[in-house]
Scaffold this active site. Structure first.
Site, PDB file in Angstrom:
ATOM      1  N   CYS A   2       0.861  -1.173   0.000  1.00  0.00           N
ATOM      2  CA  CYS A   2       0.000   0.000   0.000  1.00  0.00           C
ATOM      3  C   CYS A   2       0.896   1.220   0.000  1.00  0.00           C
ATOM      4  O   CYS A   2       2.104   1.123   0.194  1.00  0.00           O
ATOM      5  CB  CYS A   2      -0.895   0.028   1.242  1.00  0.00           C
ATOM      6  SG  CYS A   2      -2.066  -1.353   1.350  1.00  0.00           S
ATOM      7  N   GLY A  28      -1.207   1.125  -4.935  1.00  0.00           N
ATOM      8  CA  GLY A  28      -2.519   0.560  -4.619  1.00  0.00           C
ATOM      9  C   GLY A  28      -3.617   1.302  -5.329  1.00  0.00           C
ATOM     10  O   GLY A  28      -3.676   2.527  -5.271  1.00  0.00           O
ATOM     11  N   ASN A 102       1.155  -0.140   5.908  1.00  0.00           N
ATOM     12  CA  ASN A 102       1.591  -0.845   4.709  1.00  0.00           C
ATOM     13  C   ASN A 102       2.335  -2.084   5.153  1.00  0.00           C
ATOM     14  O   ASN A 102       3.317  -1.991   5.902  1.00  0.00           O
ATOM     15  CB  ASN A 102       2.513   0.059   3.873  1.00  0.00           C
ATOM     16  CG  ASN A 102       3.138  -0.668   2.700  1.00  0.00           C
ATOM     17  OD1 ASN A 102       2.550  -1.586   2.139  1.00  0.00           O
ATOM     18  ND2 ASN A 102       4.341  -0.273   2.329  1.00  0.00           N
ATOM     19  N   GLY A 103       1.880  -3.248   4.718  1.00  0.00           N
ATOM     20  CA  GLY A 103       2.532  -4.496   5.102  1.00  0.00           C
ATOM     21  C   GLY A 103       1.517  -5.584   5.368  1.00  0.00           C
ATOM     22  O   GLY A 103       0.364  -5.509   4.933  1.00  0.00           O
ATOM     23  N   TYR A 256       9.980  -4.252  -8.915  1.00  0.00           N
ATOM     24  CA  TYR A 256       8.710  -3.900  -9.561  1.00  0.00           C
ATOM     25  C   TYR A 256       7.878  -2.844  -8.840  1.00  0.00           C
ATOM     26  O   TYR A 256       7.350  -1.936  -9.461  1.00  0.00           O
ATOM     27  CB  TYR A 256       7.873  -5.171  -9.714  1.00  0.00           C
ATOM     28  CG  TYR A 256       6.433  -4.913 -10.095  1.00  0.00           C
ATOM     29  CD1 TYR A 256       6.088  -4.608 -11.408  1.00  0.00           C
ATOM     30  CD2 TYR A 256       5.414  -4.945  -9.155  1.00  0.00           C
ATOM     31  CE1 TYR A 256       4.777  -4.341 -11.763  1.00  0.00           C
ATOM     32  CE2 TYR A 256       4.104  -4.681  -9.500  1.00  0.00           C
ATOM     33  CZ  TYR A 256       3.782  -4.377 -10.801  1.00  0.00           C
ATOM     34  OH  TYR A 256       2.496  -4.107 -11.151  1.00  0.00           O
ATOM     35  N   ASP A 364      10.854  -8.372 -19.297  1.00  0.00           N
ATOM     36  CA  ASP A 364       9.877  -8.017 -18.271  1.00  0.00           C
ATOM     37  C   ASP A 364      10.590  -7.896 -16.937  1.00  0.00           C
ATOM     38  O   ASP A 364      11.684  -8.450 -16.751  1.00  0.00           O
ATOM     39  CB  ASP A 364       8.765  -9.067 -18.187  1.00  0.00           C
ATOM     40  CG  ASP A 364       7.442  -8.471 -17.705  1.00  0.00           C
ATOM     41  OD1 ASP A 364       7.456  -7.317 -17.220  1.00  0.00           O
ATOM     42  OD2 ASP A 364       6.413  -9.148 -17.808  1.00  0.00           O
ATOM     43  N   ASP A 365       9.972  -7.168 -15.993  1.00  0.00           N
ATOM     44  CA  ASP A 365      10.602  -7.017 -14.682  1.00  0.00           C
ATOM     45  C   ASP A 365      10.558  -8.322 -13.896  1.00  0.00           C
ATOM     46  O   ASP A 365      11.475  -8.652 -13.151  1.00  0.00           O
ATOM     47  CB  ASP A 365       9.928  -5.892 -13.887  1.00  0.00           C
ATOM     48  CG  ASP A 365       8.422  -6.058 -13.820  1.00  0.00           C
ATOM     49  OD1 ASP A 365       7.952  -6.901 -13.052  1.00  0.00           O
ATOM     50  OD2 ASP A 365       7.714  -5.347 -14.557  1.00  0.00           O
TER      51      ASP A 365
END
Length: 503
Positions: A2, A28, A102-103, A256, A364-365
């Protein structure tokens, strides 16, 4: 994952928090929320959707005050469709506390029972953020019992929180009438930093880009286990509140999740991705002759730095072969394979000129579920590519993640229990080249010599908090399956297309 932000100012903060959330929108897109405080009174608005859709003029006018928090949500725990589980969360005692997080807590279920049986606190949702808020509120109540709330009491409460909760967490909370507290888990898994404006305003946020984009100068990252307390006058107090803090940031942030213009724990995300491109080129050269490749094309957006560096290293032209529709959400966390597959064609369109008659290396990442990669390889073939090779700037994602990234069940991961050849066949590429785990860690760690290591469980299967069990994965699988049942039907598909993330 988030995005969170908190501000202490002497001026209204509603527009400032809104602007910061726009800069964190990539973290997010499921829901957004802002809370402000004027005196001891809270004003809150939160809802599902993107920041620009959640907050209208009337909502902004209803958010007065010079202190506030904001969050953009990416659901990894609880119910992805519940409006009640959008953040911030509020509890009225002690003082009145509102919190964003966040987590992902790995012991949330045990804590919920403990809160009810021992602390006599009721949890009303399935969100681990509400659990965390109530643990913090209880510990602040214990630390400040019959005393004024001092910075020392706040730090004592955070020390107790660290001892009780497990997992990954970056937290910002407002305590009515007293100020803002922010802290980070003892491993520093999820990012958190803070800075100041020329006027003395203090901002705490997930990424440095939120500070710089709103006119604040980055001061530093919050250290693992450290807590900040900023009183209502903007005075900053800091203290280390963990017994054995060690910095192990999430590797997937650099691969990413984070914006390339952010600096996390002293590491430029952009430079980290350039370094990954260089080691990926070395890996490619040892796997296949670069002469077989005519052109290197990134899969937008996160892979661009790695693709550019790889192309330079092998001496091949770098071209933009896909045009991205920026008005379709990122597909990474779209809750449903049907919605995810449909969105790829809506999100990307191939430029036939760059593909026709060429041997193309797509970069791609990372490759998580493989469904998006499979679709993109097919798009390249349809655009006229003679051969389509695929390179991933990250190693195979073989293990579930329990620290706040939406890859919690091994059955969803294309690399789980598959060889590279089996993955290649599934995706349909003519060749598949993956980054090496140790090489990736080495080149990113080189940008911060004091780093202890990384949280890279999705690549190496090592869970650094040491408390993750088979039962935890079973519970996560069950939760995912129950949410999958909820998302059936056209209404859920529309929501997914509006609020997903990128693969």
């Amino acid at each position: 994952m988030c995005g969170i932000v908190g501000v202490i100012s002497q001026a209204p903060v509603n527009q400032l928090i809104y602007d910061a959330l726009l800069l964190l929108q990539h973290r997010g897109q499921d829901a957004a929320g802002i809370v402000t405080m004027q005196g001891n009174k809270c004003f809150m608005h939160k809802a599902r959707g993107m920041v620009r859709d959640v907050f209208r003029t009337r909502n902004m006018r209803a958010l007065p005050g010079t202190t506030g928090l904001g969050q953009v949500r990416y659901p990894t725990a609880g119910n992805a469709y519940s409006e009640e589980e959008a953040q911030p969360f509020y509890v009225n005692a002690p003082f009145g506390i509102v919190l964003v997080h966040n987590g992902n807590l790995t012991n949330a279920h045990a804590l919920k029972k403990e809160l009810f049986d021992i602390d006599r606190r009721h949890i009303n949702t399935e969100s681990d953020t509400e659990v965390l808020l109530n643990v913090l509120a209880h510990e602040i109540e214990q630390a400040a019992r019959d005393l004024p709330l001092s910075p020392d009491a706040v730090f004592k409460a955070v020390r107790a929180v660290h001892k009780r909760i497990k997992g990954s967490y970056a937290v910002i909370a407002l305590i009515a009438g007293h100020g803002l507290v922010a802290f980070r888990d003892p491993f520093g898994i999820r990012p958190l930093c803070f800075g100041h404006s020329a006027e003395g305003e203090v901002m705490v946020a997930s990424e440095s880009v939120a500070l710089e984009g709103t006119g604040h100068k980055l001061t530093r990252d919050v250290a693992p286990g450290e807590a900040l307390f900023i009183d209502t006058q903007g005075r900053l107090h800091t203290e280390q509140c963990a017994e054995n803090p060690v910095l192990n940031p999430c590797m997937f942030e650099y691969v990413y999740l984070a914006r390339p213009d952010s600096v996390m724990d002293g590491i430029s995300v952009y430079q980290a991705r350039l370094n990954m491109g260089e080691t990926l080129a070395q890996r490619l050269i040892s796997t296949m002759p670069p002469s077989d490749i005519d052109v290197v094309i990134p899969i937008p957006e996160s892979s661009r730095p790695s693709a550019m560096q790889l192309a330079h290293k092998i001496g091949k032209p770098y071209r933009e072969g896909f045009v991205k529709n920026r008005y379709v959400g990122r597909t990474f966390i779209m809750p449903g394979q049907g919605a995810r597959k449909k969105s790829v064609r809506q999100k990307l369109n191939a430029i036939g000129l760059e593909f026709k008659g060429r041997n193309v290396l797509l970069v791609d990442d990372s490759i998580v579920r493989g469904t998006t990669s499979k679709e993109i390889v097919q798009m390249a073939r349809e655009a006229g590519a003679r051969k389509v090779y695929l390179a991933s700037a990250a190693p195979p994602v073989r293990y579930p993640n329990v620290y706040g990234i939406d890859m919690p069940t091994k059955e969803e991961l294309v690399a789980h229990n598959r060889s590279i050849e089996e993955i290649r066949q599934f995706i349909g590429a003519d060749a598949l080249i993956y980054q090496d785990v140790d090489a990736m860690k080495r080149v990113v760690a080189a940008l911060h010599p004091g780093l202890a290591g990384f949280e890279a469980s999705c690549f190496d299967g090592h869970y650094i908090t040491g408390d993750v069990s088979v039962e935890d994965f079973a519970a996560l699988r069950e939760q995912r399956q129950s949410q999958g049942e909820e998302e059936e039907g056209p209404a859920r598909t529309r929501l997914a297309l509006q609020s997903g993330q990128e693969s």
